[in-house]
Design an enzyme around this catalytic site. Sequence first.
Site, short mmCIF file in Angstrom:
data_model
loop_
_atom_site.label_atom_id
_atom_site.label_comp_id
_atom_site.label_asym_id
_atom_site.label_seq_id
_atom_site.Cartn_x
_atom_site.Cartn_y
_atom_site.Cartn_z
N SER A 148 -37.07 6.96 6.70
CA SER A 148 -38.16 7.94 6.63
C SER A 148 -38.77 7.84 5.24
O SER A 148 -38.10 7.40 4.29
CB SER A 148 -37.60 9.35 6.83
OG SER A 148 -38.53 10.33 6.39
N TYR A 150 -31.52 16.41 5.68
CA TYR A 150 -32.29 15.28 6.23
C TYR A 150 -32.65 14.27 5.14
O TYR A 150 -32.43 13.06 5.29
CB TYR A 150 -33.56 15.83 6.89
CG TYR A 150 -34.39 14.79 7.60
CD1 TYR A 150 -34.10 14.40 8.91
CD2 TYR A 150 -35.48 14.18 6.98
CE1 TYR A 150 -34.87 13.46 9.58
CE2 TYR A 150 -36.25 13.23 7.63
CZ TYR A 150 -35.95 12.88 8.93
OH TYR A 150 -36.71 11.93 9.58
P1 NAP Z 1 -37.33 12.63 18.73
O1 NAP Z 1 -38.52 12.41 19.60
O2 NAP Z 1 -36.79 14.01 18.57
O3 NAP Z 1 -36.17 11.65 19.20
C1 NAP Z 1 -34.87 11.73 18.68
C2 NAP Z 1 -33.97 10.87 19.52
O4 NAP Z 1 -32.66 10.86 18.95
C3 NAP Z 1 -33.82 11.35 20.95
O5 NAP Z 1 -33.89 10.23 21.79
C4 NAP Z 1 -32.41 11.93 20.99
O6 NAP Z 1 -31.79 11.80 22.27
C5 NAP Z 1 -31.73 11.05 19.99
N1 NAP Z 1 -30.48 11.62 19.48
C6 NAP Z 1 -30.29 12.77 18.79
N2 NAP Z 1 -28.98 12.92 18.52
C7 NAP Z 1 -28.34 11.86 19.04
C8 NAP Z 1 -26.99 11.45 19.09
N3 NAP Z 1 -26.01 12.18 18.53
N4 NAP Z 1 -26.69 10.28 19.72
C9 NAP Z 1 -27.65 9.53 20.30
N5 NAP Z 1 -28.95 9.88 20.29
C10 NAP Z 1 -29.28 11.02 19.67
O7 NAP Z 1 -37.63 12.16 17.22
P2 NAP Z 1 -38.39 10.87 16.63
O8 NAP Z 1 -39.48 11.40 15.79
O9 NAP Z 1 -38.70 9.87 17.67
O10 NAP Z 1 -37.27 10.35 15.63
C11 NAP Z 1 -36.66 9.08 15.74
C12 NAP Z 1 -36.21 8.61 14.36
O11 NAP Z 1 -37.37 8.46 13.51
C13 NAP Z 1 -35.28 9.57 13.64
O12 NAP Z 1 -34.28 8.84 12.94
C14 NAP Z 1 -36.19 10.27 12.65
O13 NAP Z 1 -35.51 10.74 11.51
C15 NAP Z 1 -37.14 9.13 12.30
N6 NAP Z 1 -38.41 9.58 11.71
C16 NAP Z 1 -39.33 10.27 12.45
C17 NAP Z 1 -40.53 10.66 11.84
C18 NAP Z 1 -41.60 11.40 12.59
O14 NAP Z 1 -42.59 11.80 11.95
N7 NAP Z 1 -41.50 11.61 13.89
C19 NAP Z 1 -40.76 10.35 10.51
C20 NAP Z 1 -39.79 9.66 9.78
C21 NAP Z 1 -38.63 9.27 10.41
P3 NAP Z 1 -31.69 13.02 23.35
O15 NAP Z 1 -33.12 13.37 23.72
O16 NAP Z 1 -30.91 12.46 24.47
O17 NAP Z 1 -31.03 14.16 22.61
#
Ligand code: NAP
Length: 279
Positions: free
Chosen positions: A164, A177
Site C-alpha cells: 500500500s 494497517y
Molecule cells: P476487499 O475488497 O475488502 O478484499 C479483501 C479480500 O481479502 C477479500 O477477498 C477477503 O476475503 C480477503 N481476506 C480477508 N481476510 C482474509 C483471510 N484471513 N484469509 C484469506 N482472505 C482474506 O479489499 P481490497 O481493496 O481489494 O484489498 C486487497 C489488498 O489491497 C489488501 O491487502 C489491501 O490492504 C490492499 N490495498 C487496497 C487499497 C485500496 O484502496 N482498495 C489500497 C492499498 C492497498 P473474504 O471476502 O472471503 O473475507
Amino acid sequence: MNSTAGAPRGVIPAHLLKGQKALVTGANSGIGKATAIGLGRAGADVVVNYVAGQEAAEKVVEEITSYGVRAAAYEADVSREDQVAAMTERMVEEFGTIDILVANAGLQRDAGVTEMTLAQWQKVLDVNLTGQFLCAREATKEFLRRGVVPEVSRSAGKIICMSSVHQLIPWSGHVNYASSKGGVQMMMETLAQELAPQRIRVNAIAPGAIRTPINRTAWETPEAERDLLRLIPYDRVGEPEDIAYAVVGLASDLMDYVVGTTLYVDGGMTLFPGFATGG
Ligand code: NAP
C-alpha cells in the site's frame, strides 16, 4: 465521477502467462478479484482464495474459466499456518505446481491509538503481514522443488506482495494497517534478496486509493470522492483493473529483471501533492 474516471482500457495478450499456475489470495473481491481475472485473461490457470465469501469466489471462477483456462475456489484463512499449507498442497496436487503467488488478502480494523484493542492490532498484523509470510514461504518451497522450467518462465517463481502507499505514508488512526504494510515492504525486500539467487522474483505493488469495498467511505459520496481527489495528482480514483494490469506485467517474463521493487500504482499519491503549489 470526473471525465477521467473509469478503468484503464487495454487488451491483455492471452498468451502472456500461458501454462502458468497462479494463486491469488483474497480473490473474491476488489483488487484480488480483478487480479485473478486479469491473470486468467493472460492465459494462467488460477486458484481463487477466499476466507468467507464462497459464492463470490465461485462467480470469479466462472468468469475466469470463460477465458478458456482452469480455475478453482479454495477456502483458507491466510493467517492460519495449517490452512495455508493445506491450500498450497492441494494446488500442487490439482494444478501440478505454483508459478505465481499474489499475496493480496488484507483488511483494516481502524481506531485511534488509545482506542485500538490488542485484538484489532493483532488481527491486522496476522492477516496482512503474517498471512503474506506464510503464503510466500509455502509457495517458495514449491518453487525450489520444481526449479526453472524454461518453456514456462525464465524464473522459478514470482511472488507479488500487495502492499500500500501506507508502507511509505504514515496514516493516523490506522497504526495497525500502516505498520503491517511497512512490514510487508521489508519482508518483500528481504525475501527478494534471499531468493534471487534461486531465480525467484519477489516484488510488491503499492496501490493508492482503489475503488473497492475496503475503503468505500472514501469514495462512495461525491463529497468524499472530491476530498480524496485532493490527494491524487492524476485526478481519478484508481480501479481494481489498474492494479490487475500491473500484476500481470510484473508476473510476466517481460519484467524478468525486476527484483525486489515496489511498484507504486497510485496516480501520484506518493508525490506529496500538498507541495504542488509550493508547499
Ligand atoms: P476487499 O475488497 O475488502 O478484499 C479483501 C479480500 O481479502 C477479500 O477477498 C477477503 O476475503 C480477503 N481476506 C480477508 N481476510 C482474509 C483471510 N484471513 N484469509 C484469506 N482472505 C482474506 O479489499 P481490497 O481493496 O481489494 O484489498 C486487497 C489488498 O489491497 C489488501 O491487502 C489491501 O490492504 C490492499 N490495498 C487496497 C487499497 C485500496 O484502496 N482498495 C489500497 C492499498 C492497498 P473474504 O471476502 O472471503 O473475507
